[in-house]
Design an enzyme around this catalytic site. Structure first.
Site: not given
Lengths: 393, 257
Positions: B46, B57
């Site tokens: 990924e 995040d």
């Protein structure tokens, strides 16, 4: 064309809810419940009571005679600077804290730029005895020190946002991350008409008391509800949305939005989103956004922390695209001069955000019979340091 | 057949998906990292498209995004680096990114370019299901590109079904309510969630991500899904001094062996 939000949170081409799945249940819970809750008689009663006796509403609509003479029009000031805590921001936080209680939320988070929304949030949390965490960019904490201390005195925890430009955008990122990590017991009180649906419309509705009162007050003073112009400054755009709300679809009223041009729109140091932005997605909605060719968000600049934001509310992007509102941009220098002018002509020191709205008067021309309402969104106490540093008075 | 389907046909357990941010630690490490990951035994890769405001995040991946952007990474640069990647590796590749840079690139052009260079799927956390099905799904289908959606412990059963119906490849099971890298373990309390998802017999395979950092958490995740995704812990591993390829090999082997 009617200005209104659709069921997916769009105003024309702008709005929506671009959020990670982690935030979906929180936002969905709010979307499903807020309209019902705000219409409940008990909610309305408590909200109206607090707006009247705690915030100090209705705020006056004041005929500024010397300013009127100067610009050759009949200029009224909507005195949001007289709200408790010193700005319009509290209209929204009072509404949202009552909503949060009815959703069973135990903790409150907020983001703040100039600190006005943070103070307004800390204030209602103190009032209700609820735990409050406010995210504020490290740079903004330094330039708005008195507001940081006000929040602390009120019992809130102020957490510095240390990523990116360390200003409002980054404080919003950090608040969203906090919400992702604390999804069930926490309500996020967004301070402007930004964020995923239903925030932009919900915040605008809580602020719409401003235009509701203007209508009633003009009717009383002038025998008509509609002025020729309503003028307000726009960062995210909550005071403008409140001042425009009940005039969105009154075509005889010209809506004027004023953005911060910082050092000038072509200097690379500006926050005038409608001039420098193009459609993009930030903080959960599609709106106009200052960004690079690659879609990275550009750090804006304005002397005023409350206007230092690279996007604007989707409703304003729509008002801009359709031409329903006229947008002006005003530099730091022009805003500071307008702040001094208002202080000297009317005895009111405005917040530097608000001073931008007054500076736009210099770019406009009026007929003597024009009725002009300027939304005086906040007072300048928090900005004394900035006025002193600028020094030209 | 899409390489992601091929993978899950051949391997139904202990599938390891490793995330890294394109352009980190150095601008031109992308191909080196992909090759080293395949060689070391990662089953799926990924690649994060760096973004200025990655709200899902935590600090580790935020910092890698900031460094990558400062290094000059962009979607255009990434596609040029991936230009002949299919001459080098067979491992399925998915791109993960926030939607704004992709919308600026152009969604149709993005899907076409993914097909051209051999990207098999994408994960776009802030692209809502409604927008995807209303506007973008035909573009994905035209270019054989899979769209992977996330579910969390708070996702309702009805919505999980909707996501399962509109997903291809696999479903990304976020292990707990958090941003990436916020937790370094997966706890007992998550067992109910894992069991609930297992009992739903979804049509797509599932990979568990967030909080997977080492062999212990990887094993635990693999008891509850077809495999797991490691991001922040890998970013930390390649931030270490020393030889990049050796660090990658050491990390992957420490997780799967």
């Amino acid at each position: 064309m009617k200005v209104q939000v659709d069921e997916r949170g769009y105003y024309g081409n702008f709005g929506g809810a671009f959020i990670p799945e982690m935030l979906y249940p929180n936002v969905e819970e709010l979307r499903e419940n807020y309209e019902r809750i705000v219409q409940e008689p008990d909610f309305q009663k408590q909200l109206n009571h607090l707006l009247k006796d705690f915030v100090g509403r209705p705020t006056p609509l004041y005929l500024a005679e010397r300013l009127s003479e100067l610009y050759g029009a009949e200029i009224y000031l909507k005195r949001e600077d007289l709200c408790h805590t010193g700005a319009h921001k509290v209209n929204n936080t009072v509404g949202q804290i009552l909503l949060a209680q009815r959703l069973g939320k135990k903790k409150i988070i907020a983001e703040t730029g100039a600190g006005q929304h943070g103070v307004a949030t800390a204030t209602v949390c103190a009032l209700m005895g609820v735990e409050c965490i406010v995210y504020m960019g490290e740079v903004d904490m330094a330039r708005q020190k008195p507001n940081v201390e006000r929040m602390r005195i009120l019992g809130a925890e102020v957490r510095p946002a240390t990523s990116g430009s360390k200003t409002l955008k980054d404080a919003t990122n950090e608040a969203m991350r906090h919400w992702i990590n604390n999804p069930t017991d926490t309500h996020y009180i967004i301070g402007s008409v930004v964020g995923p649906h239903p925030y932009p419309e919900m915040v605008a509705r809580f602020q719409s008391v401003i235009s509701k009162e203007i209508k009633a007050q003009l009717l009383e003073k002038k025998g008509k509800e509609n002025p020729d112009y309503v003028i307000a400054c726009v960062g995210g755009g909550s005071n403008a949305a409140g001042a425009f709300y009940h005039y969105y679809n009154e075509e005889d009223v010209k809506l004027v939005a004023v953005e911060a041009a910082g050092l000038g729109n072509h200097t690379g140091e500006s926050a005038a989103t409608t001039v420098l932005g193009k459609p993009g997605i930030l903080h959960g909605s599609k709106t106009l956004l200052m960004q690079t060719e690659d879609g990275q968000v550009v750090e804006p600049y304005s002397i005023s922390a409350g206007l230092d934001y690279p996007g604007l509310g989707p409703v304003h992007a729509h008002l801009h695209e359709t031409g329903r509102a006229t947008f002006y941009s005003v530099t730091d220098e022009e805003a500071m001069k307008a702040g001094i002018l208002l202080s000297r002509t009317e005895g009111i020191i405005p917040a530097i955000e608000t001073a931008h709205a007054f500076a736009a008067l210099n770019q406009m021309s009026f007929n003597p019979s024009d009725v002009v309402v300027v939304n005086l969104s906040g007072r300048g106490d928090k900005d004394l340091d900035t006025y002193i540093k600028w020094g030209k008075y | 057949m899409n390489r992601i389907d091929q993978l899950f046909q051949a391997k139904k357990e202990r599938v390891l998906n490793v995330y890294f941010t394109a352009g980190y630690p150095q601008l031109h490490d992308t191909v080196t990292i992909i090759e080293a990951l395949e060689k070391s035994g990662a089953d799926l890769i990924e690649i994060g498209i760096p973004y200025s405001d990655p709200i899902a995040d935590g600090p580790t991946i935020q910092e890698s995004n900031g460094v990558a952007l400062a290094n000059g990474m962009s979607l255009k640069v990434l596609f040029s680096q991936l230009n002949d990647i299919r001459a080098k590796v067979k491992v399925p590749i998915v791109l993960m990114g926030y939607v704004n840079p992709i919308v600026q690139y152009g969604m149709e052009a993005f899907c076409a370019k993914c097909e051209e260079v051999g990207v098999d799927g994408v994960i776009l956390p802030d692209l809502p299901m409604f927008e995807y099905t209303s506007y973008y799904k035909p573009m994905f289908e035209k270019h054989g590109l899979y769209n992977v959606f996330l579910i969390t412990p708070q996702t309702s059963e009805a919505r999980i079904r909707e996501i399962d119906d509109n997903s291809n490849g696999f479903i990304y099971m976020v292990s707990s309510a958090s941003t990436t890298g916020a937790k370094t373990s997966i706890s007992i309390g998550q067992s109910d969630y894992f069991a609930r998802i297992k009992s739903m017999n979804l049509k797509n395979p599932t990979l568990i991500g967030f909080g997977i950092s080492n062999a212990e958490t990887f094993d635990k995740a693999c008891e509850n899904a077809n495999g797991a995704i490691i991001g922040s812990a890998f970013i930390k591993a390649i931030s270490e001094e020393g030889d990049l390829e050796k660090n990658i090999e050491g990390f992957v082997k420490s997780v799967i062996d």
